[in-house]
Design a protein around this motif. Structure first.
Motif, mmCIF file in Angstrom:
data_model
loop_
_atom_site.group_PDB
_atom_site.id
_atom_site.type_symbol
_atom_site.label_atom_id
_atom_site.label_comp_id
_atom_site.label_asym_id
_atom_site.label_seq_id
_atom_site.Cartn_x
_atom_site.Cartn_y
_atom_site.Cartn_z
ATOM 1 N N SER A 47 0.825 -1.200 0.000
ATOM 2 C CA SER A 47 0.000 0.000 0.000
ATOM 3 C C SER A 47 0.865 1.258 0.000
ATOM 4 O O SER A 47 0.587 2.222 -0.726
ATOM 5 N N LYS A 48 1.920 1.237 0.806
ATOM 6 C CA LYS A 48 2.823 2.395 0.848
ATOM 7 C C LYS A 48 3.551 2.561 -0.489
ATOM 8 O O LYS A 48 3.734 3.684 -0.981
ATOM 9 N N GLU A 49 3.973 1.427 -1.081
ATOM 10 C CA GLU A 49 4.651 1.493 -2.373
ATOM 11 C C GLU A 49 3.730 2.074 -3.448
ATOM 12 O O GLU A 49 4.160 2.873 -4.294
ATOM 13 N N LEU A 50 2.447 1.688 -3.423
ATOM 14 C CA LEU A 50 1.485 2.229 -4.387
ATOM 15 C C LEU A 50 1.291 3.731 -4.175
ATOM 16 O O LEU A 50 1.213 4.502 -5.138
ATOM 17 N N ALA A 51 1.197 4.143 -2.906
ATOM 18 C CA ALA A 51 1.043 5.569 -2.608
ATOM 19 C C ALA A 51 2.265 6.344 -3.077
ATOM 20 O O ALA A 51 2.144 7.437 -3.651
ATOM 21 N N ASP A 52 3.450 5.771 -2.847
ATOM 22 C CA ASP A 52 4.691 6.432 -3.287
ATOM 23 C C ASP A 52 4.752 6.510 -4.813
ATOM 24 O O ASP A 52 5.189 7.518 -5.379
ATOM 25 N N PHE A 53 4.310 5.420 -5.484
ATOM 26 C CA PHE A 53 4.314 5.417 -6.947
ATOM 27 C C PHE A 53 3.377 6.486 -7.492
ATOM 28 O O PHE A 53 3.731 7.228 -8.422
ATOM 29 N N LYS A 54 2.164 6.593 -6.918
ATOM 30 C CA LYS A 54 1.209 7.586 -7.396
ATOM 31 C C LYS A 54 1.769 8.994 -7.205
ATOM 32 O O LYS A 54 1.670 9.842 -8.105
ATOM 33 N N LYS A 55 2.375 9.236 -6.047
ATOM 34 C CA LYS A 55 2.953 10.555 -5.780
ATOM 35 C C LYS A 55 4.061 10.880 -6.775
ATOM 36 O O LYS A 55 4.124 11.986 -7.327
ATOM 37 N N GLN A 56 4.930 9.902 -7.040
ATOM 38 C CA GLN A 56 6.024 10.097 -7.994
ATOM 39 C C GLN A 56 5.483 10.317 -9.399
ATOM 40 O O GLN A 56 5.940 11.219 -10.123
ATOM 41 N N ALA A 57 4.504 9.480 -9.805
ATOM 42 C CA ALA A 57 3.948 9.581 -11.151
ATOM 43 C C ALA A 57 3.307 10.943 -11.381
ATOM 44 O O ALA A 57 3.541 11.587 -12.410
ATOM 45 N N LEU A 58 2.508 11.407 -10.428
ATOM 46 C CA LEU A 58 1.845 12.697 -10.581
ATOM 47 C C LEU A 58 2.859 13.841 -10.638
ATOM 48 O O LEU A 58 2.695 14.779 -11.418
#
Length: 206
Positions: A47-58
């Protein structure tokens, strides 16, 4: 899981909060506890990795937009709008989409009353299907929320009736935008075709 630091060695806390000596806990219960905790810890990490990925992608998509704006000496206002990025060979695609969050105001109750009056006034028969559609539209989900898509579906019905049209106006007036949700979707080309399939980031889809 922070309160687990207070558990003395050799004990386990049960569901009612009592400390139980580990050797008094059934082996099956200990095994279930171990598997559950191991999977939950992994899920929290993912879940944290997904949140980090979304933040990075945006952030990187926004940087790319700004670079384009600077190159052409224009100012891009606001954060609205969908953006699609593709790799040079066209194999991969990333889409940022922004959707409004919609809720309904008190006018929705007036719309429901008008619609029911329409159905009561109309002759029986095919209108039973419309009543079923209306009942589904105004049914709440498990959180007590009206299903937005089901209500908006009523607006697509082309019914030539003055009271029905008033009901549809009431629905339109009830629509309130309470914010927006930002989505990042990742796609991969299917072979050499023009079709893309989503790279699933949804546990139910993988």
């Amino acid at each position: 899981m922070s309160n687990e630091t207070n558990i003395p060695e050799g004990y386990m806390r049960n569901a009612t909060g009592h400390l139980v000596p580990t050797d008094k806990v059934r082996e099956q219960d200990r095994l279930r506890d171990e598997v559950t905790r191991r999977l939950v810890l992994r899920a929290l990490q993912i879940s944290k990795e997904l949140a980090d990925f979304k933040k990075q992608a945006l952030a990187e998509i926004e940087d790319l937009i700004q670079i384009a704006a600077d190159r052409y000496e224009v100012t891009i206002g606001g954060k609205k709008g969908n953006v699609s990025l593709a790799s040079y060979d066209g194999r991969y695609k990333i889409v940022r989409s922004i959707a409004d969050r919609i809720t309904f105001g008190e006018e929705l109750e007036a719309a429901k009353t008008l619609i029911n009056r329409c159905i009561d006034r109309w002759s029986e028969g095919a209108n039973d299907n419309i009543r079923a559609l209306v009942d589904r539209a105004f049914r709440t989900d498990t959180k007590g929320q009206i299903k937005t898509a089901a209500v908006l579906e009523l607006l697509r019905l082309d019914i030539d009736d003055a009271e029905w049209r008033r009901a549809m106006e009431a629905i339109k007036d009830s629509i309130q935008t309470t914010g927006s949700a930002v989505y990042v979707r990742v796609y991969e080309r299917v072979g050499e075709s023009e079709q893309y399939r989503a790279i699933s980031l949804d546990l139910a889809s993988v």
